[in-house]
Scaffold this motif. Structure first.
Motif, short mmCIF file in Angstrom:
data_model
loop_
_atom_site.label_atom_id
_atom_site.label_comp_id
_atom_site.label_asym_id
_atom_site.label_seq_id
_atom_site.Cartn_x
_atom_site.Cartn_y
_atom_site.Cartn_z
N SER A 1 40.63 27.49 28.46
CA SER A 1 41.93 28.14 28.66
C SER A 1 42.40 28.09 30.12
O SER A 1 41.61 28.23 31.05
N ASN A 2 43.70 27.93 30.28
CA ASN A 2 44.33 27.95 31.60
C ASN A 2 44.29 29.32 32.25
O ASN A 2 44.68 29.47 33.40
N ASN A 3 43.86 30.29 31.50
CA ASN A 3 43.79 31.64 32.07
C ASN A 3 42.70 31.76 33.12
O ASN A 3 42.63 32.76 33.82
N ASP B 1 36.23 31.62 25.03
CA ASP B 1 37.30 32.06 24.10
C ASP B 1 37.23 33.56 23.82
O ASP B 1 38.22 34.19 23.51
N VAL C 1 39.40 35.35 26.63
CA VAL C 1 40.75 34.87 27.00
C VAL C 1 41.74 36.04 26.90
O VAL C 1 41.70 36.81 25.96
#
Ligand code: PGA
Length: 240
Positions: free
Chosen positions: A30-32, A237, A240
């Motif tokens: 994730s780009n988070n 995940d 996130v």
């Protein structure tokens, strides 16, 4: 601010296995998060045009010269390395690295505008003898003795209790918080500024949430749990 996720792949994988690993994590995280993958030196050039940042697991402190077997910060820079782990407890234990040497490495890394990820942590005996804060204070103040206020801003500290690394045992969230607050206090007293502190040591699917949710934790340094792309991705995940 994005939390930093650093994967320390240590001395793992053959070339073919590394190719699979790279395929396995490509576009999956994730780009988070700000993600840094740290493979062995020999594989760094396989990580060109990669989705994430790349880091090294160690470095020598001279720029170039007759130092057989060593790798310099400028060489790592030319391969696109943005972060370098320094002072890892395995380097301290197996290669007898001490705080002064670690300080020289930190200085050399900063000169190339690379971010050092400076690891500190106590052994189990030191914790049992209630020496944790003393040990950490020494590790920090000796290695940072020649580091200026300007320079400290680019340093990331990783709190890695030696007894938690690769052992499957982790401190409680409260213990992590307590130590990280102490590290921040030492830095605040010396430099009058806040520093980012990561946690590392047996992070896994069971404990990742309770650790990353701590406001004091700027990110994670992950060893074993980063080696299997499926496990690594599904673990991230969860947060996130
Ligand atoms: P571990 O390693 O996650 O396998 O405990 C962490 C580290 O050594 O940085």
């Amino acid at each position: 601010m994005k939390k930093l996720i650093v994967a320390n792949l240590k001395m793992n994988f053959t070339k073919e296995e590394m190719i699979d690993y790279i395929k396995g994590i490509k576009n999956q995280i994730s780009n988070n998060f700000e993600v840094v993958i740290c493979p062995s030196f020999v594989y760094l050039s396989m990580f060109q045009n990669f989705d994430y940042k790349i880091g090294a697991q160690d470095v020598f402190y001279f720029v170039q010269g007759s130092y057989t077997g060593e790798v310099s910060p400028i060489q790592l820079k030319s391969l696109g390395v943005s972060h370098i782990i320094v002072g890892h407890s395995e380097r301290r234990k197996y290669f007898k690295e001490d705080d002064l040497l670690i300080g020289k490495k930190i200085k050399a890394i900063l000169k190339q505008n690379i971010k050092p990820i400076f690891c500190v942590g106590e052994t189990l005996t030191e914790r049992q003898l209630k020496k944790t804060t003393n040990i950490l204070k020494n590790q920090l103040l000796i290695a940072l003795k020649d580091i200026s206020k300007e320079e400290i801003k680019d340093i990331i500290i990783a709190y890695e209790p030696v007894w938690a690394i690769g052992s499957g045992i982790t401190p409680t969230a409260n213990q992590i918080k307590e130590v990280i607050l102490y590290i921040k206090k030492v830095i605040m007293n010396k430099y009058n500024l806040e520093i980012k502190v990561l946690y590392g040591g047996s992070v896994n699917k069971e404990n990742i949430k309770s650790i990353i949710n701590l406001e004091e934790v700027a990110g994670l340094l992950i060893g074993s749990s980063s080696l299997d792309p499926n496990y690594f991705i599904s673990m991230l995940d969860l947060i996130v």
